[in-house]
Design a protein around this motif. Structure first.
Motif, PDB file in Angstrom:
ATOM      1  N   GLN A  52     -10.825   7.447 -12.433  1.00 29.53           N
ATOM      2  CA  GLN A  52     -11.408   7.421 -13.770  1.00 29.53           C
ATOM      3  C   GLN A  52     -10.616   6.579 -14.767  1.00 29.53           C
ATOM      4  OE1 GLN A  52     -11.932  11.473 -15.036  1.00 29.53           O
ATOM      5  NE2 GLN A  52     -13.202  11.980 -13.271  1.00 29.53           N
ATOM      6  N   HIS A  53      -9.280   6.597 -14.641  1.00 29.07           N
ATOM      7  CA  HIS A  53      -8.447   5.992 -15.676  1.00 29.07           C
ATOM      8  C   HIS A  53      -7.530   4.879 -15.180  1.00 29.07           C
ATOM      9  CE1 HIS A  53      -9.778   9.336 -18.147  1.00 29.07           C
ATOM     10  NE2 HIS A  53      -9.349  10.170 -17.212  1.00 29.07           N
ATOM     11  N   GLY A  54      -7.337   4.775 -13.886  1.00 36.01           N
ATOM     12  CA  GLY A  54      -6.377   3.801 -13.374  1.00 36.01           C
ATOM     13  C   GLY A  54      -4.950   4.244 -13.673  1.00 36.01           C
ATOM     14  N   LEU A  55      -4.050   3.319 -13.558  1.00 36.48           N
ATOM     15  CA  LEU A  55      -2.641   3.611 -13.831  1.00 36.48           C
ATOM     16  C   LEU A  55      -2.292   3.284 -15.268  1.00 36.48           C
ATOM     17  CD1 LEU A  55      -0.822   2.214 -10.685  1.00 36.48           C
ATOM     18  CD2 LEU A  55      -0.996   4.585 -11.389  1.00 36.48           C
ATOM     19  N   PRO A  56      -1.419   4.060 -15.871  1.00 39.55           N
ATOM     20  CA  PRO A  56      -0.953   3.706 -17.206  1.00 39.55           C
ATOM     21  C   PRO A  56      -0.077   2.458 -17.128  1.00 39.55           C
ATOM     22  CG  PRO A  56       0.243   5.611 -16.370  1.00 39.55           C
ATOM     23  CD  PRO A  56      -0.820   5.288 -15.360  1.00 39.55           C
ATOM     24  N   ASN A  57       0.080   1.804 -18.251  1.00 40.05           N
ATOM     25  CA  ASN A  57       0.949   0.636 -18.323  1.00 40.05           C
ATOM     26  C   ASN A  57       2.385   1.140 -18.480  1.00 40.05           C
ATOM     27  OD1 ASN A  57       2.465  -1.593 -19.018  1.00 40.05           O
ATOM     28  ND2 ASN A  57       0.851  -2.499 -20.258  1.00 40.05           N
ATOM     29  N   PHE A  58       3.062   1.312 -17.340  1.00 33.40           N
ATOM     30  CA  PHE A  58       4.406   1.897 -17.358  1.00 33.40           C
ATOM     31  C   PHE A  58       5.400   1.059 -18.141  1.00 33.40           C
ATOM     32  CE2 PHE A  58       2.794   3.946 -13.393  1.00 33.40           C
ATOM     33  CZ  PHE A  58       2.847   5.247 -13.858  1.00 33.40           C
ATOM     34  N   ALA A  59       5.299  -0.259 -18.056  1.00 33.30           N
ATOM     35  CA  ALA A  59       6.243  -1.116 -18.779  1.00 33.30           C
ATOM     36  C   ALA A  59       6.119  -0.897 -20.284  1.00 33.30           C
ATOM     37  CB  ALA A  59       6.013  -2.587 -18.426  1.00 33.30           C
TER      38      ALA A  59
ATOM     39  N   LEU B 129       0.827  -1.208   0.000  1.00 35.56           N
ATOM     40  CA  LEU B 129       0.000   0.000   0.000  1.00 35.56           C
ATOM     41  C   LEU B 129       0.867   1.265   0.000  1.00 35.56           C
ATOM     42  CD1 LEU B 129      -2.820  -1.105   2.434  1.00 35.56           C
ATOM     43  CD2 LEU B 129      -3.098  -0.517   0.015  1.00 35.56           C
ATOM     44  N   ALA B 130       1.890   1.277   0.833  1.00 38.28           N
ATOM     45  CA  ALA B 130       2.782   2.442   0.871  1.00 38.28           C
ATOM     46  C   ALA B 130       3.513   2.603  -0.462  1.00 38.28           C
ATOM     47  CB  ALA B 130       3.780   2.314   2.025  1.00 38.28           C
ATOM     48  N   ALA B 131       3.973   1.503  -1.037  1.00 35.87           N
ATOM     49  CA  ALA B 131       4.680   1.570  -2.318  1.00 35.87           C
ATOM     50  C   ALA B 131       3.756   2.082  -3.427  1.00 35.87           C
ATOM     51  CB  ALA B 131       5.243   0.200  -2.688  1.00 35.87           C
ATOM     52  N   CYS B 132       2.510   1.612  -3.446  1.00 37.12           N
ATOM     53  CA  CYS B 132       1.551   2.069  -4.458  1.00 37.12           C
ATOM     54  C   CYS B 132       1.239   3.551  -4.276  1.00 37.12           C
ATOM     55  CB  CYS B 132       0.273   1.241  -4.399  1.00 37.12           C
ATOM     56  SG  CYS B 132       0.491  -0.442  -5.003  1.00 37.12           S
ATOM     57  N   TRP B 133       1.050   3.952  -3.035  1.00 39.80           N
ATOM     58  CA  TRP B 133       0.801   5.368  -2.730  1.00 39.80           C
ATOM     59  C   TRP B 133       1.938   6.216  -3.293  1.00 39.80           C
ATOM     60  CZ3 TRP B 133      -2.870   7.944   0.546  1.00 39.80           C
ATOM     61  CH2 TRP B 133      -2.535   9.254   0.865  1.00 39.80           C
ATOM     62  N   ASN B 134       3.159   5.803  -2.985  1.00 34.89           N
ATOM     63  CA  ASN B 134       4.331   6.570  -3.417  1.00 34.89           C
ATOM     64  C   ASN B 134       4.483   6.573  -4.939  1.00 34.89           C
ATOM     65  OD1 ASN B 134       4.859   7.117  -0.734  1.00 34.89           O
ATOM     66  ND2 ASN B 134       6.273   5.408  -0.512  1.00 34.89           N
ATOM     67  N   ALA B 135       4.148   5.462  -5.576  1.00 34.34           N
ATOM     68  CA  ALA B 135       4.242   5.390  -7.035  1.00 34.34           C
ATOM     69  C   ALA B 135       3.232   6.314  -7.705  1.00 34.34           C
ATOM     70  CB  ALA B 135       4.026   3.950  -7.504  1.00 34.34           C
ATOM     71  N   CYS B 136       2.134   6.604  -7.025  1.00 29.83           N
ATOM     72  CA  CYS B 136       1.074   7.457  -7.585  1.00 29.83           C
ATOM     73  C   CYS B 136       1.245   8.922  -7.216  1.00 29.83           C
ATOM     74  CB  CYS B 136      -0.296   6.969  -7.113  1.00 29.83           C
ATOM     75  SG  CYS B 136      -0.721   5.354  -7.775  1.00 29.83           S
ATOM     76  N   ASP B 137       2.323   9.262  -6.533  1.00 31.73           N
ATOM     77  CA  ASP B 137       2.549  10.648  -6.138  1.00 31.73           C
ATOM     78  C   ASP B 137       2.519  11.544  -7.363  1.00 31.73           C
ATOM     79  OD1 ASP B 137       3.049  12.709  -4.340  1.00 31.73           O
ATOM     80  OD2 ASP B 137       5.218  12.534  -4.543  1.00 31.73           O
ATOM     81  N   GLY B 138       1.716  12.585  -7.311  1.00 32.02           N
ATOM     82  CA  GLY B 138       1.603  13.507  -8.430  1.00 32.02           C
ATOM     83  C   GLY B 138       0.445  13.196  -9.366  1.00 32.02           C
ATOM     84  N   ILE B 139      -0.232  12.079  -9.182  1.00 25.78           N
ATOM     85  CA  ILE B 139      -1.396  11.725  -9.993  1.00 25.78           C
ATOM     86  C   ILE B 139      -2.633  11.978  -9.140  1.00 25.78           C
ATOM     87  CG2 ILE B 139      -2.572   9.916 -11.301  1.00 25.78           C
ATOM     88  CD1 ILE B 139       0.161   8.467 -11.485  1.00 25.78           C
ATOM     89  N   SER B 140      -3.572  12.731  -9.652  1.00 22.69           N
ATOM     90  CA  SER B 140      -4.753  13.069  -8.849  1.00 22.69           C
ATOM     91  C   SER B 140      -5.603  11.830  -8.573  1.00 22.69           C
ATOM     92  CB  SER B 140      -5.609  14.127  -9.552  1.00 22.69           C
ATOM     93  OG  SER B 140      -6.320  13.555 -10.634  1.00 22.69           O
ATOM     94  N   THR B 141      -6.276  11.841  -7.438  1.00 18.18           N
ATOM     95  CA  THR B 141      -7.178  10.750  -7.073  1.00 18.18           C
ATOM     96  C   THR B 141      -8.265  10.589  -8.129  1.00 18.18           C
ATOM     97  OG1 THR B 141      -6.733  11.137  -4.742  1.00 18.18           O
ATOM     98  CG2 THR B 141      -8.734   9.903  -5.269  1.00 18.18           C
ATOM     99  N   GLU B 142      -8.786  11.706  -8.626  1.00 20.45           N
ATOM    100  CA  GLU B 142      -9.832  11.661  -9.639  1.00 20.45           C
ATOM    101  C   GLU B 142      -9.334  10.962 -10.901  1.00 20.45           C
ATOM    102  OE1 GLU B 142      -9.001  14.362  -7.823  1.00 20.45           O
ATOM    103  OE2 GLU B 142     -10.803  14.371  -6.573  1.00 20.45           O
ATOM    104  N   HIS B 143      -8.116  11.267 -11.305  1.00 28.11           N
ATOM    105  CA  HIS B 143      -7.548  10.613 -12.488  1.00 28.11           C
ATOM    106  C   HIS B 143      -7.412   9.113 -12.257  1.00 28.11           C
ATOM    107  CE1 HIS B 143      -5.214  10.267 -16.196  1.00 28.11           C
ATOM    108  NE2 HIS B 143      -4.510   9.378 -15.535  1.00 28.11           N
ATOM    109  N   LEU B 144      -6.922   8.728 -11.079  1.00 25.79           N
ATOM    110  CA  LEU B 144      -6.783   7.305 -10.771  1.00 25.79           C
ATOM    111  C   LEU B 144      -8.132   6.601 -10.776  1.00 25.79           C
ATOM    112  CD1 LEU B 144      -4.148   7.515  -7.911  1.00 25.79           C
ATOM    113  CD2 LEU B 144      -3.812   6.492 -10.169  1.00 25.79           C
TER     114      LEU B 144
END
Length: 117
Positions: A62-69, A45-60
């Motif tokens: 509505q769209h989820g996370l991009p496929n970073f790989a 949970l902490a790692a996911c939180w930190n990975a999403c730093d700078g991405i708005s909750t609303e964006h997450l």
């Protein structure tokens, strides 16, 4: 709508149950028990939180996370194509063919930007 706690979080496993705290040491959440799964969950949970730093909750939401790989793979492929074009343009300039070199550069820019050459 209120804002979430800013900044990065850290998982701790110092007490009976694992905890997540903010950068100021303020308590955010804890695992349900001291099991290995609860420890792993709080770390994730902490790692996911930190990975999403700078991405708005609303964006997450509505769209989820991009496929970073895939994004990284696409960026590497584009970098390699552009590097190849630059080397080809360099070779053509050294061969005293500036018109052809310019066309190679313009084609590479068009491909990278999605514009028509």
């Amino acid at each position: 709508m209120s804002k979430h706690t800013p900044g990065r979080l850290k998982a701790f496993n110092l007490y009976a149950t694992p905890e997540i705290r903010d950068q100021g040491g303020n308590f955010i959440a804890c695992g349900k028990d001291g099991s290995a799964r609860a420890v792993a969950d709080t770390r994730r949970l902490a790692a996911c939180w930190n990975a999403c730093d700078g991405i708005s909750t609303e964006h997450l939401e509505q769209h989820g996370l991009p496929n970073f790989a895939q994004t990284i793979s696409d960026m590497r492929a584009q970098r390699d194509e552009l590097l190849f074009a630059l080397r080809e343009a360099q070779r053509l300039l050294l061969a005293d063919a500036p018109g052809v070199a310019l066309q190679v550069v313009e084609d590479a820019i068009a491909k990278a930007t999605g514009e028509q050459p």
